[in-house]
Design an enzyme around this catalytic site. Sequence first.
Site, mmCIF file in Angstrom:
data_model
loop_
_atom_site.group_PDB
_atom_site.id
_atom_site.type_symbol
_atom_site.label_atom_id
_atom_site.label_comp_id
_atom_site.label_asym_id
_atom_site.label_seq_id
_atom_site.Cartn_x
_atom_site.Cartn_y
_atom_site.Cartn_z
ATOM 1 N N TYR A 243 -28.662 88.116 12.204
ATOM 2 C CA TYR A 243 -27.286 87.518 11.577
ATOM 3 C C TYR A 243 -27.117 86.308 12.094
ATOM 4 C CZ TYR A 243 -25.965 92.175 9.993
ATOM 5 O OH TYR A 243 -25.965 93.499 9.521
ATOM 6 N N LYS B 34 -12.711 111.989 32.069
ATOM 7 C CA LYS B 34 -12.378 111.607 30.587
ATOM 8 C C LYS B 34 -13.206 110.501 30.130
ATOM 9 C CE LYS B 34 -10.081 107.730 33.504
ATOM 10 N NZ LYS B 34 -8.463 107.245 34.013
HETATM 11 C C1 LIG Z 1 -8.939 107.198 35.479
HETATM 12 C C2 LIG Z 1 -8.043 107.499 36.375
HETATM 13 C C3 LIG Z 1 -8.694 107.642 37.642
HETATM 14 C C4 LIG Z 1 -10.237 107.719 38.130
HETATM 15 O O1 LIG Z 1 -10.373 106.444 38.281
HETATM 16 P P1 LIG Z 1 -11.859 105.748 38.957
HETATM 17 O O2 LIG Z 1 -11.407 104.264 39.426
HETATM 18 O O3 LIG Z 1 -12.819 105.624 37.983
HETATM 19 O O4 LIG Z 1 -12.169 106.416 40.229
HETATM 20 C C5 LIG Z 1 -7.817 108.247 38.643
HETATM 21 N N1 LIG Z 1 -6.568 108.397 38.538
HETATM 22 C C6 LIG Z 1 -5.876 107.948 37.325
HETATM 23 C C7 LIG Z 1 -4.456 108.424 36.921
HETATM 24 C C8 LIG Z 1 -7.004 107.622 36.251
HETATM 25 O O5 LIG Z 1 -6.336 107.547 34.980
#
Ligand SMILES: *Cc1c(COP(=O)(O)O)cnc(C)c1O
Length: 711
Positions: A603, A376
Site C-alpha cells: 500500500y 484478562k
Molecule cells: C492488570 C492488572 C494487574 C496485573 O498487572 P501486571 O502489571 O501485568 O502484573 C494487577 N492488578 C490490577 C488491578 C490490574 O488491572
Amino acid sequence: MNDKKSYTGIDGFRFLAAFFIIAIHTSPLSSFSETGDFVLTRVFARVAVPFFFMTSGFFLISRYHYYPKKRRDFVKRTAFIYGISILIYLPVNIYNHYFEMDYLAPNFIKDIFFDGTFYHLWYLPASAIGAELAWFLVKKFDYKNAFTASFVLYLIGLFGDSYYGFSEQIAGLKGFYGLVFQISDYTRNGIFFAPVFFVMGGWFADNRRSSFFSKSWRGFLISFTLMIVEAFSLRHFGTQRHDSMYVCLIPCMYFLFQVILQFQGKRLVKIRTISLILYIIHPMMILGVRIFAKVVHLQKLLIENSFLHYLMVCLASMIVAFFVSYLHRNYLPKKKVYQSEKDRSYIELNLKNLEHNVKVLQRAMKPRCKLMAVVKTEAYGHGAYEVSIHLNKMGVRAFAVASVEEGIRLREYGIKGEILILGYTAVHRAADLRKYDLSQTLIDFDYASALNKQGITVNVHIKIDTGMHRLGIAVEDTAKVKKVFTMKNLNVSGIFTHLSCSDSRCTDDVLFTKGQLGHFYELLDELKRNGISIPRLHMQSSYGFLNYPDQICSFVRVGIALYGVKSSPMDDTVMKLDLRPVLSLKTRVILIRFVKKGEYVGYGRSFFAERDSRIAILPIGYGDGVPRNLSNGNGKVRIGGYLVPVIGRVCMDQLAVDITDTKDIMVGDTAVLIGDSAEDEISAPVIAESFGSISNELLCRMGARLPVVVK
Ligand SMILES: *Cc1c(COP(=O)(O)O)cnc(C)c1O
C-alpha cells in the site's frame, strides 16, 4: 495438559488391548476352563474396546475449543479405514453368502452404520458416531453434563445388553428395545456404548491431576472384582443378551485409565498403527490359521487346543501387522501430525516456561501469600484457555480477569478456585456473579450500594483508591469503607489497592508508592480499631511485587511477570527473578517473489526497490496483532538464521519482508515475529519499545484470530 511423556502407557496398552480383542474372538481358555474363559473374554477383555474409545476421546475431545477441524478429520479417517476394511472382508462376505441374504439393502445399511459388515468391524462406525455424539455433548454442555448425558445413553444400552433380561419382562421396554434392535443388532454401538468413553477420555486429557498410583490400582482392582461379581450374577440369572456392557465397567475404566496414564516414558508411535492393524486383520488370521491347520492336518493341535489356537492367531496377526505397518511407514504418504493450525500464523506457548515462572514467583513470595494469576484479555494474548487450565493443574487457585464475561468463560473451561473481576460489571449481572461464583471488585461506594440492592449475595473485594484515581473508594473515606462491611448482600472477602508507579525506581515515585502503601495500612488499622476483621489483602501487581516484595498479603496479582517478560527492555527491579517468556509469535513463508529494481511493494507504494529484490510474503498482519508501526523496516522477522526487515506497510492480513540478502529461505519456512527468549532481539519488550509501547499492549493485541499451539 497432554504432556507428551505420559502417552507411553496409552501406547503400550493399545498393544495389550489388541490381544484382548483377539482373545474375545478365539476364547483361548475354552479347552481348559469354561469359567476361566468367561472371566478372560467376557469380563476382563471387555475393557479393550472402551479403552480404545477413551484413547480416541483423549486425543480428540481434549481442547476441542480450539480445533474444530479435528473432529471432521477423525471421522474422515475412521471412515477411510472402515472403507478399506470392508473391502478386505468382501471376499469372506461373498464366500459366506452375505449378499444373498433377504432384505439385503436395509440390512446392509444397518450393518454399515451399526453392526459392521463383518462381525468385529462394528467398532469403526461406533467410533465415528461416538466421536460425533461426544463432541456435540461436550461442546454443548460441559464435561460433567456431557458425562451425565452419555451415561444415560449407556444405561439405555445396558438394558439392551447384559441387563436385557430385566427389560424383557416389561412390555413397554421390550417394545422399545424391539425397535432399537431393528436398527442395530446390539446396543453396544456408537450411540449407546461409545460416547461415554469418548467423553471420559477427553475429560482425562483436560483434567489431569497427579493421582496416586496405588490408589488408582486399588480402585481398579475393586471395581474389576465387582465387575466379575456383576458378570457372574447376570450370567447366573440369564439376563445377558450380549455381554459388552456392565455397570462396573465405567468405574473400572476410570481407574484403569488413571493407572495407564501413570506410565511415563518415550512415545511408542509404531504401536498405534500396529494395534489398529491387529484389530482389523485378526479375524482374517483366524480363518488363515484354520485353513493352514487343515492343509497340514494339525487341527488337533492348532484348533482344538484353544490356547495354541490363540497363540497361532496372535503370531500370524503380528507378522502381518508388522509387515503392513512397515509398508505403511515406508511406502504410504505420512500422516501429518495434526497441527494444521501451524499452516498460517500462530501463537506458540512454552508451558514449561510458564510453569517455571509460577514456581520462581511462588518461591519469592512470603509464606501464606498466594499467586493470583491475572489472565484478562485472553491471558495477555496467550490464550486464556491454555494458560488457565495449565495453571489450575499446577495448583494455582486464584485468577483475576477484567470482565464478567471473561470470568464466566473461565468457569466454562472448568477453572476451579477464586476468580476476581478487577473491573466494572453492571449490577444487574449479580445473578451471574452468584451463579458462576465470581468475586466482584467494588469500584466505588455508590457501586457497592447498588450491587447490594440487587438482593443477591455476592462475593466482593473492596478496592481502595490510594492515589491512582481510577477505581476504588478513596482511602480517606473510612466511613464509607466501614459501611460496605455492613451491607448484607455483599460478602467482603478481600480488600485491595493498586499502585500507580511501582515500576519506577525514581526517588519521587518510590516515595509516592510508599505513601500509597502507608495510607492503605492506616485504613486497615482504622478498620481493625473498629472491630472489623480484615479480609484478605492484596496490593501488588507484577512490578509492585518485584520492587516492593516485602508486603504481608494474601495475594500478589501477577500479570506480565507470569508471562515472563518485562514491560520495557530497560526496566530494572529490586528483586531480580529469572523469568522466561512464554509466548512466541510465528508464521510461515507462503510466497517468495521477485521485485525488479524500480518497482514498489505494498500500500502507498511505500517500499521502493532500489535493486532487484527477493521478498517473502507472510500471512500475518495488524489483524493478528502485529503493530502497523512495524512497517517500513521498523520491524524485523527471523527466518532460519536471518533477521530480515519488514518492507512496505503491514497490512491487515499480510506483510512482506526483504530476503534479497539471504540464501536458502523457502516457501513453508517458519518465520518468527516474537521470540521466546528473554535475550532475543525480537523479544516482546524490544518490539513494543520500537513502536513506543509496552509488552503488555503488544501481547494483548494478539488474542483475536490466532490459534494457540502448545510447544
Ligand atoms: C492488570 C492488572 C494487574 C496485573 O498487572 P501486571 O502489571 O501485568 O502484573 C494487577 N492488578 C490490577 C488491578 C490490574 O488491572
